[in-house]
Design a protein around this motif. Sequence first.
Motif, PDB file in Angstrom:
ATOM      1  N   GLU A   1      36.909  45.796  46.794  1.00  0.00           N
ATOM      2  CA  GLU A   1      37.396  44.881  47.823  1.00  0.00           C
ATOM      3  C   GLU A   1      36.297  43.829  48.063  1.00  0.00           C
ATOM      4  N   PRO A   2      36.654  42.609  48.490  1.00  0.00           N
ATOM      5  CA  PRO A   2      35.647  41.566  48.708  1.00  0.00           C
ATOM      6  C   PRO A   2      34.538  41.967  49.693  1.00  0.00           C
ATOM      7  N   ALA A   3      34.877  42.665  50.771  1.00  0.00           N
ATOM      8  CA  ALA A   3      33.844  43.084  51.735  1.00  0.00           C
ATOM      9  C   ALA A   3      32.884  44.077  51.096  1.00  0.00           C
ATOM     10  N   GLU A   4      33.436  44.996  50.309  1.00  0.00           N
ATOM     11  CA  GLU A   4      32.603  45.971  49.611  1.00  0.00           C
ATOM     12  C   GLU A   4      31.734  45.279  48.556  1.00  0.00           C
ATOM     13  N   ALA A   5      32.304  44.268  47.878  1.00  0.00           N
ATOM     14  CA  ALA A   5      31.557  43.524  46.860  1.00  0.00           C
ATOM     15  C   ALA A   5      30.405  42.748  47.483  1.00  0.00           C
ATOM     16  N   GLU A   6      30.615  42.219  48.691  1.00  0.00           N
ATOM     17  CA  GLU A   6      29.547  41.483  49.363  1.00  0.00           C
ATOM     18  C   GLU A   6      28.376  42.419  49.689  1.00  0.00           C
ATOM     19  N   LYS A   7      28.682  43.624  50.170  1.00  0.00           N
ATOM     20  CA  LYS A   7      27.634  44.615  50.417  1.00  0.00           C
ATOM     21  C   LYS A   7      26.937  44.985  49.112  1.00  0.00           C
ATOM     22  N   TRP A   8      27.725  45.112  48.053  1.00  0.00           N
ATOM     23  CA  TRP A   8      27.197  45.441  46.730  1.00  0.00           C
ATOM     24  C   TRP A   8      26.203  44.367  46.285  1.00  0.00           C
ATOM     25  N   VAL A   9      26.566  43.089  46.481  1.00  0.00           N
ATOM     26  CA  VAL A   9      25.701  41.982  46.065  1.00  0.00           C
ATOM     27  C   VAL A   9      24.401  41.989  46.853  1.00  0.00           C
TER      28      VAL A   9
ATOM     29  N   ILE B   1      23.027  34.682  34.753  1.00  0.00           N
ATOM     30  CA  ILE B   1      23.569  33.649  33.876  1.00  0.00           C
ATOM     31  C   ILE B   1      24.186  32.510  34.678  1.00  0.00           C
ATOM     32  N   HIS B   2      24.859  32.819  35.780  1.00  0.00           N
ATOM     33  CA  HIS B   2      25.588  31.818  36.559  1.00  0.00           C
ATOM     34  C   HIS B   2      24.795  31.375  37.788  1.00  0.00           C
ATOM     35  N   GLN B   3      25.025  30.139  38.222  1.00  0.00           N
ATOM     36  CA  GLN B   3      24.342  29.591  39.388  1.00  0.00           C
ATOM     37  C   GLN B   3      25.101  29.862  40.687  1.00  0.00           C
ATOM     38  N   ARG B   4      26.432  29.856  40.607  1.00  0.00           N
ATOM     39  CA  ARG B   4      27.249  30.077  41.806  1.00  0.00           C
ATOM     40  C   ARG B   4      28.431  30.964  41.428  1.00  0.00           C
ATOM     41  N   ILE B   5      28.633  32.026  42.194  1.00  0.00           N
ATOM     42  CA  ILE B   5      29.648  33.016  41.866  1.00  0.00           C
ATOM     43  C   ILE B   5      30.525  33.250  43.088  1.00  0.00           C
ATOM     44  N   GLU B   6      31.823  33.250  42.886  1.00  0.00           N
ATOM     45  CA  GLU B   6      32.743  33.566  43.973  1.00  0.00           C
ATOM     46  C   GLU B   6      32.727  35.077  44.200  1.00  0.00           C
ATOM     47  N   ILE B   7      32.598  35.485  45.440  1.00  0.00           N
ATOM     48  CA  ILE B   7      32.567  36.904  45.768  1.00  0.00           C
ATOM     49  C   ILE B   7      33.899  37.561  45.420  1.00  0.00           C
ATOM     50  N   ASP B   8      35.010  36.850  45.626  1.00  0.00           N
ATOM     51  CA  ASP B   8      36.329  37.405  45.282  1.00  0.00           C
ATOM     52  C   ASP B   8      36.439  37.693  43.789  1.00  0.00           C
ATOM     53  N   MET B   9      35.929  36.773  42.960  1.00  0.00           N
ATOM     54  CA  MET B   9      35.979  36.976  41.511  1.00  0.00           C
ATOM     55  C   MET B   9      35.092  38.159  41.108  1.00  0.00           C
ATOM     56  N   LEU B  10      33.932  38.252  41.706  1.00  0.00           N
ATOM     57  CA  LEU B  10      33.031  39.367  41.424  1.00  0.00           C
ATOM     58  C   LEU B  10      33.669  40.683  41.852  1.00  0.00           C
TER      59      LEU B  10
ATOM     60  N   ILE C   1      20.847  42.298  45.042  1.00  0.00           N
ATOM     61  CA  ILE C   1      19.793  41.295  45.216  1.00  0.00           C
ATOM     62  C   ILE C   1      18.489  41.979  45.595  1.00  0.00           C
ATOM     63  N   ARG C   2      18.574  42.965  46.471  1.00  0.00           N
ATOM     64  CA  ARG C   2      17.359  43.698  46.862  1.00  0.00           C
ATOM     65  C   ARG C   2      16.792  44.499  45.704  1.00  0.00           C
ATOM     66  N   LEU C   3      17.643  45.239  44.993  1.00  0.00           N
ATOM     67  CA  LEU C   3      17.173  46.117  43.922  1.00  0.00           C
ATOM     68  C   LEU C   3      16.679  45.353  42.700  1.00  0.00           C
ATOM     69  N   ALA C   4      17.348  44.271  42.345  1.00  0.00           N
ATOM     70  CA  ALA C   4      16.991  43.516  41.143  1.00  0.00           C
ATOM     71  C   ALA C   4      16.001  42.400  41.438  1.00  0.00           C
TER      72      ALA C   4
ATOM     73  N   SER D   1      28.560  33.490  53.117  1.00  0.00           N
ATOM     74  CA  SER D   1      29.734  34.251  53.558  1.00  0.00           C
ATOM     75  C   SER D   1      30.859  33.341  54.036  1.00  0.00           C
ATOM     76  N   LYS D   2      30.499  32.214  54.612  1.00  0.00           N
ATOM     77  CA  LYS D   2      31.508  31.287  55.133  1.00  0.00           C
ATOM     78  C   LYS D   2      32.424  30.785  54.017  1.00  0.00           C
ATOM     79  N   ASN D   3      31.830  30.418  52.871  1.00  0.00           N
ATOM     80  CA  ASN D   3      32.608  29.889  51.754  1.00  0.00           C
ATOM     81  C   ASN D   3      32.908  30.939  50.682  1.00  0.00           C
ATOM     82  N   GLY D   4      32.329  32.122  50.829  1.00  0.00           N
ATOM     83  CA  GLY D   4      32.601  33.213  49.893  1.00  0.00           C
ATOM     84  C   GLY D   4      31.917  33.091  48.551  1.00  0.00           C
ATOM     85  N   TYR D   5      30.663  32.614  48.540  1.00  0.00           N
ATOM     86  CA  TYR D   5      29.920  32.432  47.303  1.00  0.00           C
ATOM     87  C   TYR D   5      28.583  33.151  47.343  1.00  0.00           C
ATOM     88  N   VAL D   6      28.093  33.477  46.156  1.00  0.00           N
ATOM     89  CA  VAL D   6      26.709  33.893  45.970  1.00  0.00           C
ATOM     90  C   VAL D   6      26.054  32.743  45.225  1.00  0.00           C
ATOM     91  N   VAL D   7      24.987  32.199  45.789  1.00  0.00           N
ATOM     92  CA  VAL D   7      24.292  31.066  45.192  1.00  0.00           C
ATOM     93  C   VAL D   7      22.953  31.564  44.675  1.00  0.00           C
TER      94      VAL D   7
END
Length: 124
Positions: A77-85, A61-70, A89-92, A100-106
């Motif tokens: 934790e944000p590091a765990e969420a980044e691995k989760w994302v 639904i969203h174009q840009r998502i903050e990893i911290d919010m996710l 991405i691979r599975l879906a 990672s520098k700005n903390g977003y998923v685009v």
Amino acid sequence: SYKDPITEFVESLYVNFDFDEAQAKLKECTTVIENDFFIVGCLDEFTENARLIISEIFCRIHQRIEIDMLADNLNMEPAEAEKWVVNMIRLAHLDAKIDSKNGYVVMGGTQVPVYQKLIDKTKD
């Protein structure tokens, strides 16, 4: 009609697209599953798949998502969420990149795969 936390979780996610309600219903689902003798063994798998579904729909639904919010939404934790994302991405098979520098998923464009277009055409 019949209602329980699990069906309400599905309704809040797929019908209402209410992610806050889905998170609340997921917590209720956990309580229900923990107290059900027959399905208590599926709790970890249910929770993992529910998180995956919530994240996948949210990302579509969203174009840009903050990893911290996710991470907050998934109670991680944000590091765990980044691995989760990355795993999501691979599975879906999502078209997404992690900044990672700005903390977003685009998210990239949402193109329908060719084989899905063919299946849709042959249904009509």
